[in-house]
Write a protein that holds these residues in place. Structure first.
Motif, PDB file in Angstrom:
ATOM      1  N   ILE A   1       0.866  -1.169   0.000  1.00 36.82           N
ATOM      2  CA  ILE A   1       0.000   0.000   0.000  1.00 36.82           C
ATOM      3  C   ILE A   1       0.900   1.216   0.000  1.00 36.82           C
ATOM      4  CG2 ILE A   1      -1.711   1.257   1.357  1.00 36.82           C
ATOM      5  CD1 ILE A   1      -2.606  -1.685   2.162  1.00 36.82           C
ATOM      6  N   GLN A   2       0.755   2.031  -1.033  1.00 35.40           N
ATOM      7  CA  GLN A   2       1.763   3.070  -1.249  1.00 35.40           C
ATOM      8  C   GLN A   2       1.411   4.412  -0.636  1.00 35.40           C
ATOM      9  OE1 GLN A   2       1.497   1.927  -5.311  1.00 35.40           O
ATOM     10  NE2 GLN A   2       3.694   1.627  -5.478  1.00 35.40           N
ATOM     11  N   ASP A   3       0.122   4.621  -0.316  1.00 41.41           N
ATOM     12  CA  ASP A   3      -0.241   5.877   0.345  1.00 41.41           C
ATOM     13  C   ASP A   3      -0.402   5.627   1.839  1.00 41.41           C
ATOM     14  OD1 ASP A   3      -0.280   6.990  -2.124  1.00 41.41           O
ATOM     15  OD2 ASP A   3      -2.460   6.852  -2.375  1.00 41.41           O
ATOM     16  N   SER A   4      -0.164   6.648   2.609  1.00 44.17           N
ATOM     17  CA  SER A   4      -0.273   6.501   4.057  1.00 44.17           C
ATOM     18  C   SER A   4      -1.724   6.233   4.459  1.00 44.17           C
ATOM     19  CB  SER A   4       0.208   7.771   4.745  1.00 44.17           C
ATOM     20  OG  SER A   4      -0.112   7.687   6.113  1.00 44.17           O
TER      21      SER A   4
ATOM     22  N   GLY B   1      -0.622  -1.015   9.328  1.00 41.38           N
ATOM     23  CA  GLY B   1      -0.180   0.317   8.932  1.00 41.38           C
ATOM     24  C   GLY B   1      -0.888   1.400   9.721  1.00 41.38           C
TER      25      GLY B   1
ATOM     26  N   LYS C   1       7.623  -6.581   8.548  1.00 41.53           N
ATOM     27  CA  LYS C   1       7.205  -5.346   7.911  1.00 41.53           C
ATOM     28  C   LYS C   1       8.463  -4.666   7.385  1.00 41.53           C
ATOM     29  CE  LYS C   1       4.239  -1.499   9.107  1.00 41.53           C
ATOM     30  NZ  LYS C   1       3.436  -0.886  10.156  1.00 41.53           N
TER      31      LYS C   1
ATOM     32  N   ARG D   1       3.708  -0.154   5.584  1.00 41.51           N
ATOM     33  CA  ARG D   1       2.429  -0.746   5.200  1.00 41.51           C
ATOM     34  C   ARG D   1       2.568  -2.049   4.427  1.00 41.51           C
ATOM     35  NH1 ARG D   1       2.540   4.516   4.572  1.00 41.51           N
ATOM     36  NH2 ARG D   1       3.067   4.390   2.376  1.00 41.51           N
TER      37      ARG D   1
END
Lengths: 440, 323
Positions: free
Chosen positions: A45-48, A85, B106, B110
């Motif tokens: 997942i590349q966006d926060s 995340g 990790k 994410r």
């Protein structure tokens, strides 16, 4: 523009993701979701997502190069990735809920299952009656309409087939070979199917027919069929889903399998609006439920619109134990009327096509079939093409691009993106969504 | 039914590796339970148990099919859940090659810790015990709150080396720093020399530059690793070893995943042999690759099942391979 919200999509339904994002006025979250060559899913997942309200849209169907189980695992992995995340809340949005139907293996009185052989020959040649009969010597090709004419035979002479192979989808000889053959595999476990190499077979006729037929429960034991609904619910919560949004659950009880809130949206308002705007003189039409299980759904629409209602009932007689070929009985009157079949889900299309056939026989002038989820697996599209259904209306809870291309003007697709967009907006802002259950 | 029959081993096989299940069953002197797994046309998985598992000790054998891991995993979860609802006394998931074992940390923002997700899912489905072979990282055991028996292929490898080579002619080589522990353990047991290859890995499934630490000159270099996936690492490492004067190079790997173009890569490599165990179904790869040798791991798994069932210690298997 909605703030502090992230909409993330799986690979199962990119079109729906785009429309929902459009409605919410924001771009979808950037992510990489592919497969390693070993077959494991790869998700980045590349966006926060830290502190964000995350909505993950993944419908429960196979397609787009992956299988249903791949999509489901992808969903769990995405949920888990967002959770680790530091997402504030993760909502799984499953327009079509996977494994929501409990398996319905047809049982004989003795408790043994009735498996049917797939039509090995003429896979491209379908009539709307192409339910493969139980391959037994002397079983008529269409055991269903005991009191009607066997249309299959007549259709065989029409140009429905593509000219090659046998005309009839179920050849009697198939059944014969079946029972005479000694080569039925006795092994209980077959190798996994090669990815992407799913042949055509219908729901209740399985891939490897020979080993299915060879499979016998131990004497005295009525076999135990896995019920995956609870498991799927538990897996979603175990992955970290805090909330689930879905639509027209086949069994509303599935909601109770979850320990987290489940919003079960209805496709009913969309279907109602379609009836009102697209069916002329809809007040004189008849709403039909193709089976007893869907009666409640159909009556809800009929009552709401003040339309008459009828029901098709499957008679399982002592002599015909085969459920798919059970004779159907119409309760109500449809002669010279427009019929509107209502169901929540069409998978192989058996139920609705058989219902349509019966309705035509009973004198219906035009047949509409309105469904929430058009899964259309196996040979469903061909079966529907050849059926008495004049118009098929489904929502895009499952991607309908392919189906639309195959069925053309026979298929109308209703967009559910506004409902899901609005549900996501309301859930995010903590507003009530019950208005979505009832608006007309 | 007599009292001693009340709790017996029920061995259930998933669709991924029926050959292994058959071998384990044969070794245990039992039959694989009557079950059937299918996919409906809408691709949902269905599983049916054809005999009673009530109050039995259920062992479910499911490996991973290369290229189709998720399908097998869902099938396993559904099998476990079906046995749980069918009142099995204990359910042990026998997963020779643990899926998603490499996604165990990790390493980026994410990034999903999918190995932990799989661990949680197995427990959610109702697994009471896990038996696996050569976990990529033994820390994965910590993702579980149920017992995990991590068996080793090492005793089988030691026997293979002893039977086929003179220990003093060999150098055990680890193809990366992460596998150094595994390789040194074998080197110590054989009392042979040890070398290590250091590599840079810019992207997953792509291999960078390699440097040999140690000497392999005029020796048989034996590469030891836990899994061979695309085989890019192994083949490059073999080339590096050849360049550094190794007499011949072979590789001992527990899990032969062999995805993508692995077979072609192997056939065109300087590796004289790739020895794998049958934790992962190999299909026709043995025919397609003359360099591929297979060690049967089923005796170890069968013995672990027998010992688990009888409540005996399994640690004997960490150092001994049953014949």
């Amino acid at each position: 523009m909605v703030r502090n919200i992230v909409v993330l999509g799986g690979n199962s339904h990119p079109a729906l993701l785009d429309s929902v994002c459009n409605i919410l006025g924001m771009p979808a979250c950037n992510r990489i979701l592919t497969k390693f060559s070993s077959g494991e899913s790869r998700c980045e997942i590349q966006d926060s997502v830290r502190g964000k309200d995350v909505y993950i849209i993944q419908t429960g169907s196979g397609g787009n190069g992956s299988k249903l189980n791949d999509h489901f695992m992808d969903l769990c992995i995405m949920i888990s990735a967002c959770k680790t995340g530091s997402a504030r809340r993760v909502t799984a949005v499953l327009p079509c809920f996977p494994y929501s139907r409990q398996p319905d293996l047809p049982y004989k009185k003795s408790g043994a299952p009735l498996f049917k052989a797939g039509s090995e020959s003429g896979k491209k040649d379908y009539t709307f009656d192409s339910v493969p009969a139980t391959p037994a010597p002397g079983v008529p090709r269409s055991a269903g309409f005991v009191n009607g004419t066997d249309i299959t035979n007549r259709l065989n002479k029409t140009s429905l087939t593509n000219g090659t192979g046998s005309m009839s989808p179920v050849k009697q000889t198939n059944g014969e070979n079946y029972f005479n053959g000694n080569g039925i595999s006795q092994s209980v476990a077959s190798p996994m199917p090669v990815p992407g190499n799913h042949g055509s077979y219908t729901t209740h006729d399985y891939e490897n027919v020979s080993h299915v037929v060879a499979f016998q429960a131990k004497p005295g034991y009525k076999q135990w069929v896995a019920q995956a609904g609870t498991l799927v619910a538990n897996l979603l919560t175990c992955a970290g889903a805090d909330h689930v949004i879905t639509m027209d659950l086949h069994d509303p009880q599935v909601q109770g399998f979850f320990d987290v809130p489940v919003d079960n949206l209805y496709g009913r308002p969309l279907l109602k609006r379609y009836i009102q705007s697209h069916i002329p003189n809809y007040k004189d039409a008849v709403i039909i439920s193709p089976d007893a299980g869907g009666a409640k759904r159909a009556t809800a629409i009929a009552d709401g619109m003040g339309i008459e209602f009828a029901l098709i009932h499957k008679v399982i007689s002592l002599f015909i134990t085969d459920r798919q070929n059970a004779s159907m009985m119409l309760v109500g009157n449809v002669a010279d009327r427009v019929c509107i079949l209502i169901d929540d889900l069409a998978d192989t299309g058996n139920t609705i096509t058989r219902a349509a056939k019966l309705l035509k026989k009973e004198g219906a002038t035009k047949i509409y079939a309105l469904l929430t989820h058009g899964v259309f697996s196996g040979d469903a599209i061909n079966r529907i093409k050849a059926s008495a259904i004049d118009k098929l209306v489904v929502t895009n809870s499952v991607p309908q691009g392919e189906h639309k291309a195959l069925l053309g003007p026979k298929l109308d697709v209703l967009d559910i993106a506004p409902i899901f967009g609005e549900a996501i907006r309301r859930v995010h802002h903590g507003e009530s969504i019950s208005v979505l259950f009832n608006y007309d | 039914m007599s009292a001693e029959m009340a709790n017996e081993i029920k061995l259930i096989s998933g669709r991924s590796h029926p050959e292994l299940s058959e071998k384990v069953a044969k070794r245990l002197g039992i039959e694989v339970a009557r079950t059937i797994s299918l996919n409906y046309s809408n691709q949902e998985t269905s599983f049916t148990v054809g005999e009673s598992v009530r109050d039995e000790d259920v062992f479910i054998v499911q490996s991973t099919i290369t290229g189709d891991v998720n399908e097998g995993l869902m099938e396993l979860l559904i099998m476990i859940s079906a046995c749980r609802t069918a009142s099995a006394r204990r359910i042990t998931a026998v997963i020779p090659n643990f899926p998603y074992a490499r996604q165990d940390k990790k390493d980026k923002s994410r990034a999903p810790i999918s190995a932990r997700l799989v661990a949680n899912m197995l427990q959610t489905a109702g697994a009471n015990h896990i038996v696996t072979v050569d976990l990529h990282a033994s820390q994965i055991q910590g993702f579980f709150s149920v017992p995990v028996d991590n068996l080793y292929a090492e005793p089988s490898f030691l026997r293979y080396i002893r039977e086929n080579f003179m220990a003093e002619d060999c150098v055990i080589v680890s193809p990366d720093a992460g596998g150094a522990k595994r390789a040194t353990s074998i080197a110590d047991h054989l009392n042979t020399a040890f070398a290590l290859i250091h590599k840079e890995r810019p992207r997953p499934n792509v291999v960078g530059r390699m440097v040999l630490v140690g000497s392999v000159e005029d020796k048989v270099a034996i590469l030891v690793d836990d899994m061979a996936d695309t085989c890019g690492t192994l083949v490059k490492a073999a080339a590096v070893l050849k360049e550094n004067g190794a007499k011949s190079v072979l590789a001992l790997v527990t899990h032969g995943i062999l995805s993508g173009n692995a077979i072609e890569t192997l056939n065109g490599s300087v590796l004289s042999a790739l020895v794998v165990t049958n934790t992962v179904p190999l299909g026709d790869k043995v025919q397609r690759c003359p360099k591929l040798r297979v060690i049967d791991i089923s005796p170890t798994i069968a013995e672990a099942i027998r010992r688990t069932h009888n409540g005996e210690s399994v640690s004997y298997l960490f150092n001994h391979a049953p014949v």
